[in-house]
Design a protein around this motif. Structure first.
Motif, PDB file in Angstrom:
ATOM      1  N   GLY A  35       0.889  -1.060   0.041  1.00 45.86           N
ATOM      2  CA  GLY A  35       0.225   0.120   0.103  1.00 45.86           C
ATOM      3  C   GLY A  35       0.763   1.251   0.070  1.00 45.86           C
ATOM      4  O   GLY A  35       0.581   2.051  -0.714  1.00 45.86           O
ATOM      5  N   CYS A  36       1.939   1.349   0.750  1.00 43.11           N
ATOM      6  CA  CYS A  36       2.924   2.218   0.823  1.00 43.11           C
ATOM      7  C   CYS A  36       3.486   2.730  -0.716  1.00 43.11           C
ATOM      8  O   CYS A  36       3.475   3.622  -1.000  1.00 43.11           O
ATOM      9  N   MET A  37       3.679   1.561  -1.268  1.00 46.64           N
ATOM     10  CA  MET A  37       4.407   1.708  -2.739  1.00 46.64           C
ATOM     11  C   MET A  37       3.523   2.208  -3.608  1.00 46.64           C
ATOM     12  O   MET A  37       3.591   2.959  -4.528  1.00 46.64           O
ATOM     13  N   VAL A  38       2.197   1.732  -3.490  1.00 47.92           N
ATOM     14  CA  VAL A  38       1.013   2.307  -4.267  1.00 47.92           C
ATOM     15  C   VAL A  38       1.013   3.773  -4.029  1.00 47.92           C
ATOM     16  O   VAL A  38       0.773   4.611  -5.268  1.00 47.92           O
ATOM     17  N   ASP A  39       0.901   3.914  -2.885  1.00 47.05           N
ATOM     18  CA  ASP A  39       0.838   5.645  -2.422  1.00 47.05           C
ATOM     19  C   ASP A  39       1.866   6.241  -2.951  1.00 47.05           C
ATOM     20  O   ASP A  39       1.955   7.252  -3.541  1.00 47.05           O
ATOM     21  N   LEU A  40       3.025   5.758  -2.998  1.00 45.70           N
ATOM     22  CA  LEU A  40       4.276   6.481  -3.423  1.00 45.70           C
ATOM     23  C   LEU A  40       4.269   6.804  -4.817  1.00 45.70           C
ATOM     24  O   LEU A  40       4.403   8.106  -5.187  1.00 45.70           O
TER      25      LEU A  40
ATOM     26  N   GLU B  13       1.305   4.133 -13.887  1.00 48.73           N
ATOM     27  CA  GLU B  13       1.317   2.991 -14.443  1.00 48.73           C
ATOM     28  C   GLU B  13       2.160   2.100 -13.585  1.00 48.73           C
ATOM     29  O   GLU B  13       1.873   0.722 -13.383  1.00 48.73           O
ATOM     30  N   LYS B  14       3.186   2.615 -12.888  1.00 49.38           N
ATOM     31  CA  LYS B  14       4.015   1.918 -11.752  1.00 49.38           C
ATOM     32  C   LYS B  14       3.106   1.431 -10.697  1.00 49.38           C
ATOM     33  O   LYS B  14       3.099   0.275 -10.172  1.00 49.38           O
ATOM     34  N   ALA B  15       2.174   2.098 -10.242  1.00 54.66           N
ATOM     35  CA  ALA B  15       1.065   1.840  -9.230  1.00 54.66           C
ATOM     36  C   ALA B  15       0.324   0.587  -9.736  1.00 54.66           C
ATOM     37  O   ALA B  15       0.020  -0.315  -9.087  1.00 54.66           O
ATOM     38  N   GLU B  16      -0.348   0.866 -10.771  1.00 53.09           N
ATOM     39  CA  GLU B  16      -0.994  -0.397 -11.267  1.00 53.09           C
ATOM     40  C   GLU B  16      -0.101  -1.525 -11.463  1.00 53.09           C
ATOM     41  O   GLU B  16      -0.619  -2.707 -11.241  1.00 53.09           O
ATOM     42  N   GLU B  17       1.184  -1.424 -11.866  1.00 55.89           N
ATOM     43  CA  GLU B  17       1.917  -2.600 -11.958  1.00 55.89           C
ATOM     44  C   GLU B  17       2.233  -3.289 -10.770  1.00 55.89           C
ATOM     45  O   GLU B  17       2.231  -4.725 -10.837  1.00 55.89           O
ATOM     46  N   ILE B  18       2.344  -2.651  -9.702  1.00 54.74           N
ATOM     47  CA  ILE B  18       2.817  -3.118  -8.340  1.00 54.74           C
ATOM     48  C   ILE B  18       1.450  -4.154  -7.907  1.00 54.74           C
ATOM     49  O   ILE B  18       1.505  -5.080  -7.324  1.00 54.74           O
ATOM     50  N   ILE B  19       0.493  -3.415  -8.168  1.00 58.31           N
ATOM     51  CA  ILE B  19      -0.804  -3.989  -7.681  1.00 58.31           C
ATOM     52  C   ILE B  19      -1.099  -5.417  -8.510  1.00 58.31           C
ATOM     53  O   ILE B  19      -1.546  -6.542  -8.125  1.00 58.31           O
ATOM     54  N   GLN B  20      -0.717  -5.415  -9.798  1.00 56.13           N
ATOM     55  CA  GLN B  20      -0.904  -6.503 -10.723  1.00 56.13           C
ATOM     56  C   GLN B  20       0.055  -7.663 -10.176  1.00 56.13           C
ATOM     57  O   GLN B  20      -0.070  -8.959 -10.337  1.00 56.13           O
ATOM     58  N   GLN B  21       1.461  -7.270  -9.875  1.00 52.53           N
ATOM     59  CA  GLN B  21       2.387  -8.156  -9.503  1.00 52.53           C
ATOM     60  C   GLN B  21       2.532  -8.630  -8.106  1.00 52.53           C
ATOM     61  O   GLN B  21       2.806  -9.632  -7.653  1.00 52.53           O
ATOM     62  N   MET B  22       1.613  -7.804  -6.988  1.00 49.45           N
ATOM     63  CA  MET B  22       1.807  -8.342  -5.697  1.00 49.45           C
ATOM     64  C   MET B  22       0.783  -9.738  -5.618  1.00 49.45           C
ATOM     65  O   MET B  22       0.037  -9.982  -6.074  1.00 49.45           O
ATOM     66  N   PRO B  23       1.424 -10.415  -4.574  1.00 46.08           N
ATOM     67  CA  PRO B  23       0.779 -11.918  -4.529  1.00 46.08           C
ATOM     68  C   PRO B  23      -0.474 -11.598  -3.645  1.00 46.08           C
ATOM     69  O   PRO B  23      -1.249 -12.781  -3.318  1.00 46.08           O
ATOM     70  N   ILE B  24      -1.094 -10.539  -3.051  1.00 48.59           N
ATOM     71  CA  ILE B  24      -2.225 -10.268  -2.498  1.00 48.59           C
ATOM     72  C   ILE B  24      -3.223  -9.413  -3.142  1.00 48.59           C
ATOM     73  O   ILE B  24      -2.732  -8.701  -3.732  1.00 48.59           O
ATOM     74  N   GLU B  25      -4.504  -9.482  -2.871  1.00 46.33           N
ATOM     75  CA  GLU B  25      -5.401  -8.576  -3.534  1.00 46.33           C
ATOM     76  C   GLU B  25      -5.302  -7.309  -3.045  1.00 46.33           C
ATOM     77  O   GLU B  25      -5.063  -7.171  -1.832  1.00 46.33           O
ATOM     78  N   PRO B  26      -5.385  -6.375  -3.642  1.00 45.36           N
ATOM     79  CA  PRO B  26      -5.306  -4.742  -3.170  1.00 45.36           C
ATOM     80  C   PRO B  26      -6.753  -4.787  -2.065  1.00 45.36           C
ATOM     81  O   PRO B  26      -7.636  -5.026  -2.368  1.00 45.36           O
ATOM     82  N   ASP B  27      -6.069  -3.908  -1.064  1.00 48.66           N
ATOM     83  CA  ASP B  27      -7.225  -3.655  -0.333  1.00 48.66           C
ATOM     84  C   ASP B  27      -7.830  -2.022  -0.420  1.00 48.66           C
ATOM     85  O   ASP B  27      -7.495  -1.430  -1.395  1.00 48.66           O
ATOM     86  N   LYS B  28      -8.668  -1.866   0.278  1.00 46.35           N
ATOM     87  CA  LYS B  28      -9.338  -0.518   0.183  1.00 46.35           C
ATOM     88  C   LYS B  28      -8.501   0.842   0.188  1.00 46.35           C
ATOM     89  O   LYS B  28      -8.553   1.779  -0.392  1.00 46.35           O
TER      90      LYS B  28
END
Length: 638
Positions: free
Chosen positions: A406-411, A419-434
């Motif tokens: 979440g910190c990285m998505v916020d960063l 694009e990087k935020a969406e990329e890390i969401i797609q690559q992380m092994p857990i579902e994104p939270d609210k």
């Protein structure tokens, strides 16, 4: 070994917990040299040598000597539970009650209550005589396990042995029933006591707290013949759990006035928690002064609570002083200080402190990296954030959790790197939270990426349909893009689902009292002076070249003067106006807001800090803003 067997099921009436400090001992034999030597042992090897002497002289067959040896092994810091169990096993048919009780006490102490209950079963089968200590330790084990059914059977045995009037057993029964949600049964045991002690009263208090029964809780507390520090701490904790922080502080003051008992660290940490939530710096400083006046040592919990209080009140100097005065700094202490710098817009200082922590030899944990990554996010330090995220795994072998992602998505989102935020969401092994989607929506609003903002907003509402924040953020995205049909659809959806927007509320502490304001508030006793000050502020801002940012009024309103009027009455401006009236020139104004500060208020407060030569500190839902001489600590990166 004694055979295992089930406890006979007996009809049982009816449970709280006070640690037993002694166990009934068999009558002592004449003074013995070996037992005297046992008391002089400083480590296990010496004790085993004494044990060997006792075996050689057949002394271990004596119940008293065996009991004292078992007690040393089971309860001493220099002992060994395994050795104590061997002493128990040396009595295969009828072990002494004292030895059994000692082992049960040791099992509970080591958080292995199931073994206590199993040992009690074996005592029944072997017809070992129980005493009041047996039942005290067994009931404590039942409470630790929340084993109500077994506890009720033990209660039946207590009644059978005529031990129900015993204070220790009664208190354990009250505690058992209370923590098991059987508050009526707990009350039956309590009411059956001729003169319940303060432990019984406290157990009932805690039972009502656990049930959320405020009415009976207050009635019981008011009827107590005497209260101790646990009684008061229970009430303070109740208010904090309920979110009634001002009531918690009032209860603390009443405790002080009653002079029934002194404070302890639990009291101080609880009160600091309430103060932290309210941002009531003056009251927090009083607590700190009390700690220093009474020479209370700052352990890691108290130190962290103080640092957190100063941090959440925007007083960085107080947090630094506490940190430096803490001699034994744990990882939690360092985390609290790094988090303080992060929340107050001092990202580089947070990172510098992290480097010092590493240099000290302490190993950072998951919370440390959450604080550091947040510092990078709030400071726009993208490259450093990436390095720390990689270092967490490569150097410290810490697996990132949803908070770190979440910190990285916020960063990335704050920096406009969607694009990087969406990329890390797609690559992380857990579902994104609210939290992640909320960060993206907020960043899309700042960076005017309305298309992605709509997508993220819809996802946020899907994940958290009962959270009003998602609807408000999505509505704002639509409003900023002049999509008033979208705004209408969101508000209609909110109405259909019964979701209500949380109103903006700002508070300011003056002379120990919390003054709260909502937008357009006209309820304050000094409203006339406040609105006169608002007019003065508006005139001063106009002279300084300030133009209201009417895009912050996310309503379908055509008239600009109506929009400007709405902006002028935001709760944080009302709180600052009151602060200007009530405080002396040059003093700091501290405001706490429950929502994120709007862009217009942010711009206005920067100018006001310069016009009135004041430090204005605003704690909003996300971070602190330290306004000084026309600029903000966030560097407009928020």
């Amino acid at each position: 070994m004694l055979p295992a067997a089930p406890i006979p099921v007996l009809a049982a009436p009816l449970p709280v917990s006070i640690p037993a400090t002694s166990v009934a001992k068999p009558p002592p034999p004449p003074p013995n040299t070996n037992l005297s030597l046992l008391h002089l042992c400083t480590h296990l090897q010496e004790a085993t040598q004494v044990h060997a002497l006792m075996v050689k002289t057949s002394q271990t067959a004596d119940p008293y000597s065996a009991g004292r040896l078992a007690e040393f092994y089971a309860l001493s810091d220099r002992g060994s539970l395994e050795h104590a169990e061997k002493i128990l096993d040396s009595f295969p048919h009828h072990p002494p009650t004292f030895v059994c009780n000692t082992l049960m006490r040791a099992y509970s102490k080591r958080r292995n209550p199931l073994l206590s209950i199993d040992l009690y079963r074996r005592m029944l089968v072997a017809a070992v005589e129980e005493d009041r200590f047996t039942f005290t330790f067994t009931l404590k084990a039942c409470t630790q396990l929340r084993a109500l059914a077994i506890g009720m059977q033990i209660h039946a045995q207590v009644v059978k042995h005529g031990l129900e009037p015993n204070a220790h057993i009664r208190n354990k029964l009250i505690h058992l029933y209370a923590v098991s949600g059987r508050i009526r049964d707990a009350r039956k045991v309590f009411d059956g006591s001729t003169e319940p002690d303060v432990v019984a009263w406290n157990s009932m208090l805690q039972g009502y707290v656990d049930m959320g029964d405020g009415e009976n809780l207050h009635n019981l507390f008011d009827s107590m013949p005497a209260r101790d520090v646990v009684s008061w701490n229970t009430m303070i904790a109740y208010y904090i759990e309920a979110g009634e922080f001002e009531e918690a502080i009032l209860m603390f003051r009443w405790m002080q006035e009653s002079r029934e008992c002194g404070l302890n660290r639990v009291t101080l940490i609880s009160v600091l928690s309430a103060v932290t939530q309210l941002g009531a710096l003056g009251q927090g400083q009083w607590v700190h002064a009390y700690i220093k006046r009474h020479g209370i040592e700052l352990n890691e919990n108290l130190s962290s609570a103080l640092i957190s209080m100063y941090s959440k009140c925007g007083c960085i100097e107080g947090a630094i002083y506490t940190f430096e005065m803490t001699h034994l700094k744990s990882v939690d202490t360092w985390n609290a200080m790094i988090g303080c710098f992060t929340a107050n817009g001092c990202s580089l200082r947070a990172i510098d402190l992290f480097s010092k922590m590493e240099a000290s030899g302490l190993v950072p944990n998951k919370i440390t990296f959450t604080c550091v990554l947040n510092a990078c996010s709030h400071g726009g330090l993208v490259d450093r954030g990436i390095r720390y995220f990689e270092k967490m795994t490569s150097v410290y072998d810490i697996e990132p959790d949803v908070g770190h992602y979440g910190c990285m998505v916020d960063l990335f989102s704050r920096a406009g790197l969607f694009e990087k935020a969406e990329e890390i969401i797609q690559q992380m092994p857990i579902e994104p939270d609210k939290v992640m989607w909320k960060a993206i929506v907020g960043a899309c609003r700042v960076n005017k990426n309305y298309e992605l903002g709509e997508k993220a907003g819809l996802k946020l509402i899907e994940l958290a349909p009962d959270d009003n924040a998602g609807y408000v953020l999505l509505s704002n995205i639509y409003a900023m893009s002049n999509n008033w049909n979208g705004v209408y659809r969101v508000r209609k959806l909110m109405h259909e689902r019964g979701i209500k927007k949380v109103p903006g509320c700002s508070s300011i502490e003056l002379d120990g009292l919390i003054h709260e304001f909502i937008a357009g508030d006209a309820a304050h006793a000094r409203k006339k002076e406040i609105y006169e000050m608002l007019d003065e502020m508006a005139q001063q801002l106009k002279r300084a070249g300030y133009e209201p940012d009417t895009t912050q009024v996310l309503l379908d309103i055509e008239e600009e003067d109506v929009k400007e009027s709405s902006l002028a009455l935001h709760s944080e401006k009302l709180a600052v106006a009151y602060g200007l009236i009530r405080t002396s020139p040059g003093s700091t104004i501290r405001v706490v807001k429950n929502l994120r500060i709007c862009g217009d208020c942010h711009s206005a407060l920067k100018l006001l800090s310069q016009i009135y030569d004041r430090n204005i500190i605003v704690r909003d839902a996300n971070r602190f803003h330290h306004f000084n001489k026309g600029s903000c600590s966030c560097m407009d990166y928020w």
